[in-house]
Design a protein around this motif. Sequence first.
Motif, PDB file in Angstrom:
ATOM      1  N   TRP A   4       0.851  -1.199   0.000  1.00 21.93           N
ATOM      2  CA  TRP A   4       0.000   0.000   0.000  1.00 21.93           C
ATOM      3  C   TRP A   4       0.884   1.246   0.000  1.00 21.93           C
ATOM      4  O   TRP A   4       0.595   2.222  -0.694  1.00 21.93           O
ATOM      5  CB  TRP A   4      -0.936  -0.011   1.207  1.00 21.93           C
ATOM      6  CG  TRP A   4      -1.867  -1.186   1.181  1.00 21.93           C
ATOM      7  CD1 TRP A   4      -1.611  -2.435   1.656  1.00 21.93           C
ATOM      8  CD2 TRP A   4      -3.172  -1.242   0.612  1.00 21.93           C
ATOM      9  NE1 TRP A   4      -2.689  -3.258   1.423  1.00 21.93           N
ATOM     10  CE2 TRP A   4      -3.663  -2.546   0.796  1.00 21.93           C
ATOM     11  CE3 TRP A   4      -3.988  -0.305  -0.013  1.00 21.93           C
ATOM     12  CZ2 TRP A   4      -4.921  -2.940   0.370  1.00 21.93           C
ATOM     13  CZ3 TRP A   4      -5.249  -0.707  -0.429  1.00 21.93           C
ATOM     14  CH2 TRP A   4      -5.696  -2.013  -0.248  1.00 21.93           C
ATOM     15  N   GLN A  65      -8.600  -6.643   7.726  1.00 19.62           N
ATOM     16  CA  GLN A  65      -8.305  -7.591   6.646  1.00 19.62           C
ATOM     17  C   GLN A  65      -8.470  -6.888   5.290  1.00 19.62           C
ATOM     18  O   GLN A  65      -9.513  -6.293   5.023  1.00 19.62           O
ATOM     19  CB  GLN A  65      -9.237  -8.804   6.719  1.00 19.62           C
ATOM     20  CG  GLN A  65      -8.989  -9.690   7.918  1.00 19.62           C
ATOM     21  CD  GLN A  65      -7.573 -10.248   7.909  1.00 19.62           C
ATOM     22  OE1 GLN A  65      -7.099 -10.785   6.924  1.00 19.62           O
ATOM     23  NE2 GLN A  65      -6.883 -10.098   9.047  1.00 19.62           N
ATOM     24  N   PRO A  66      -7.439  -6.940   4.414  1.00 15.02           N
ATOM     25  CA  PRO A  66      -7.523  -6.229   3.141  1.00 15.02           C
ATOM     26  C   PRO A  66      -8.493  -6.846   2.143  1.00 15.02           C
ATOM     27  O   PRO A  66      -9.054  -6.137   1.317  1.00 15.02           O
ATOM     28  CB  PRO A  66      -6.093  -6.280   2.604  1.00 15.02           C
ATOM     29  CG  PRO A  66      -5.458  -7.435   3.291  1.00 15.02           C
ATOM     30  CD  PRO A  66      -6.145  -7.583   4.613  1.00 15.02           C
ATOM     31  N   THR A  67      -8.660  -8.162   2.213  1.00 14.86           N
ATOM     32  CA  THR A  67      -9.535  -8.810   1.240  1.00 14.86           C
ATOM     33  C   THR A  67     -10.549  -9.690   1.945  1.00 14.86           C
ATOM     34  O   THR A  67     -10.352 -10.140   3.067  1.00 14.86           O
ATOM     35  CB  THR A  67      -8.734  -9.690   0.248  1.00 14.86           C
ATOM     36  OG1 THR A  67      -8.034 -10.687   0.990  1.00 14.86           O
ATOM     37  CG2 THR A  67      -7.770  -8.848  -0.569  1.00 14.86           C
ATOM     38  N   SER A  68     -11.626  -9.896   1.233  1.00  7.73           N
ATOM     39  CA  SER A  68     -12.660 -10.809   1.683  1.00  7.73           C
ATOM     40  C   SER A  68     -13.028 -11.644   0.464  1.00  7.73           C
ATOM     41  O   SER A  68     -13.536 -11.105  -0.521  1.00  7.73           O
ATOM     42  CB  SER A  68     -13.873 -10.013   2.191  1.00  7.73           C
ATOM     43  OG  SER A  68     -14.950 -10.870   2.408  1.00  7.73           O
ATOM     44  N   SER A  69     -12.745 -12.919   0.514  1.00  9.07           N
ATOM     45  CA  SER A  69     -12.981 -13.846  -0.598  1.00  9.07           C
ATOM     46  C   SER A  69     -12.393 -13.337  -1.920  1.00  9.07           C
ATOM     47  O   SER A  69     -13.035 -13.381  -2.952  1.00  9.07           O
ATOM     48  CB  SER A  69     -14.477 -14.162  -0.743  1.00  9.07           C
ATOM     49  OG  SER A  69     -15.199 -12.999  -1.123  1.00  9.07           O
ATOM     50  N   GLY A  70     -11.162 -12.815  -1.853  1.00  2.82           N
ATOM     51  CA  GLY A  70     -10.468 -12.397  -3.060  1.00  2.82           C
ATOM     52  C   GLY A  70     -10.789 -10.997  -3.542  1.00  2.82           C
ATOM     53  O   GLY A  70     -10.206 -10.536  -4.521  1.00  2.82           O
ATOM     54  N   LYS A  71     -11.699 -10.301  -2.899  1.00  3.56           N
ATOM     55  CA  LYS A  71     -12.054  -8.945  -3.300  1.00  3.56           C
ATOM     56  C   LYS A  71     -11.651  -7.978  -2.199  1.00  3.56           C
ATOM     57  O   LYS A  71     -11.597  -8.348  -1.024  1.00  3.56           O
ATOM     58  CB  LYS A  71     -13.563  -8.829  -3.543  1.00  3.56           C
ATOM     59  CG  LYS A  71     -14.043  -9.585  -4.753  1.00  3.56           C
ATOM     60  CD  LYS A  71     -15.507  -9.314  -4.995  1.00  3.56           C
ATOM     61  CE  LYS A  71     -15.963 -10.024  -6.258  1.00  3.56           C
ATOM     62  NZ  LYS A  71     -17.353  -9.732  -6.571  1.00  3.56           N
ATOM     63  N   LEU A  72     -11.405  -6.735  -2.599  1.00  7.07           N
ATOM     64  CA  LEU A  72     -11.050  -5.705  -1.630  1.00  7.07           C
ATOM     65  C   LEU A  72     -12.146  -5.582  -0.579  1.00  7.07           C
ATOM     66  O   LEU A  72     -13.341  -5.559  -0.900  1.00  7.07           O
ATOM     67  CB  LEU A  72     -10.851  -4.359  -2.328  1.00  7.07           C
ATOM     68  CG  LEU A  72     -10.447  -3.185  -1.451  1.00  7.07           C
ATOM     69  CD1 LEU A  72      -9.071  -3.426  -0.816  1.00  7.07           C
ATOM     70  CD2 LEU A  72     -10.425  -1.898  -2.262  1.00  7.07           C
ATOM     71  N   ASN A  73     -11.749  -5.549   0.667  1.00  8.41           N
ATOM     72  CA  ASN A  73     -12.665  -5.382   1.787  1.00  8.41           C
ATOM     73  C   ASN A  73     -13.541  -4.152   1.532  1.00  8.41           C
ATOM     74  O   ASN A  73     -13.034  -3.062   1.261  1.00  8.41           O
ATOM     75  CB  ASN A  73     -11.838  -5.209   3.068  1.00  8.41           C
ATOM     76  CG  ASN A  73     -12.666  -5.051   4.308  1.00  8.41           C
ATOM     77  OD1 ASN A  73     -13.796  -4.594   4.283  1.00  8.41           O
ATOM     78  ND2 ASN A  73     -12.070  -5.416   5.431  1.00  8.41           N
ATOM     79  N   LYS A  74     -14.856  -4.307   1.625  1.00  7.23           N
ATOM     80  CA  LYS A  74     -15.795  -3.217   1.337  1.00  7.23           C
ATOM     81  C   LYS A  74     -15.572  -2.013   2.236  1.00  7.23           C
ATOM     82  O   LYS A  74     -15.821  -0.885   1.847  1.00  7.23           O
ATOM     83  CB  LYS A  74     -17.238  -3.703   1.457  1.00  7.23           C
ATOM     84  CG  LYS A  74     -17.662  -4.589   0.319  1.00  7.23           C
ATOM     85  CD  LYS A  74     -19.111  -4.982   0.430  1.00  7.23           C
ATOM     86  CE  LYS A  74     -19.482  -5.891  -0.725  1.00  7.23           C
ATOM     87  NZ  LYS A  74     -20.881  -6.257  -0.719  1.00  7.23           N
ATOM     88  N   LYS A  77     -13.032   0.112   0.621  1.00  4.28           N
ATOM     89  CA  LYS A  77     -13.399   0.562  -0.720  1.00  4.28           C
ATOM     90  C   LYS A  77     -14.168   1.881  -0.622  1.00  4.28           C
ATOM     91  O   LYS A  77     -15.373   1.938  -0.873  1.00  4.28           O
ATOM     92  CB  LYS A  77     -14.230  -0.517  -1.422  1.00  4.28           C
ATOM     93  CG  LYS A  77     -14.276  -0.363  -2.903  1.00  4.28           C
ATOM     94  CD  LYS A  77     -14.950  -1.560  -3.540  1.00  4.28           C
ATOM     95  CE  LYS A  77     -14.918  -1.425  -5.035  1.00  4.28           C
ATOM     96  NZ  LYS A  77     -15.520  -2.570  -5.690  1.00  4.28           N
TER      97      LYS A  77
END
Length: 167
Positions: A4, A65-74, A77
């Motif tokens: 980042w 956590q930066p990701t959730s199931s491979g997507k950027l954490n909402k 975002k």
Amino acid sequence: PILWQWTARSFICAANILRAQCRTPDVSTSASADGLWKPHNGMRLLYGLALENLLEGLLIANGVQPTSSGKLNKQLKTHDLAKLWKWAGLPMDVNTERILKILRWSIVVDKYPVGTAPDPAAPSPFWVAVMDVEAIGRLMSAVEDALRAKEPVHTFEKSDLLNLCRE
């Protein structure tokens, strides 16, 4: 967090290069055709994106956590820099909040020639024009300092961010 920070520093370098092309660092006061092409909007946009990435890196260092199931954490975002700043637990005064709101506005608006929707909360053209790049630099440095305090091994060493890629 270093990824980042890396991304943020890439945006900072690009903004610094644009800033070096401007005769005045913060506003174009020239009425000439050359003055119309000064990249102030793009510069502000890049500094805003850099600060957004630094804040997200700090939040990740704090355990988000930066990701959730491979997507950027909402939760990450968002371009709401004031929200990210508060969430990171950084101290905020009135001037910091004003700068964060202008940068958020720049991220959302400066990539288009016209607004995407009417925005009654948009900063006045005066406040956008007098945006203090040194103040933006202090905010970015404050976030990097907090990031280094949290993750001293996994961050870049301290440097003068407003002079990256200008030497």
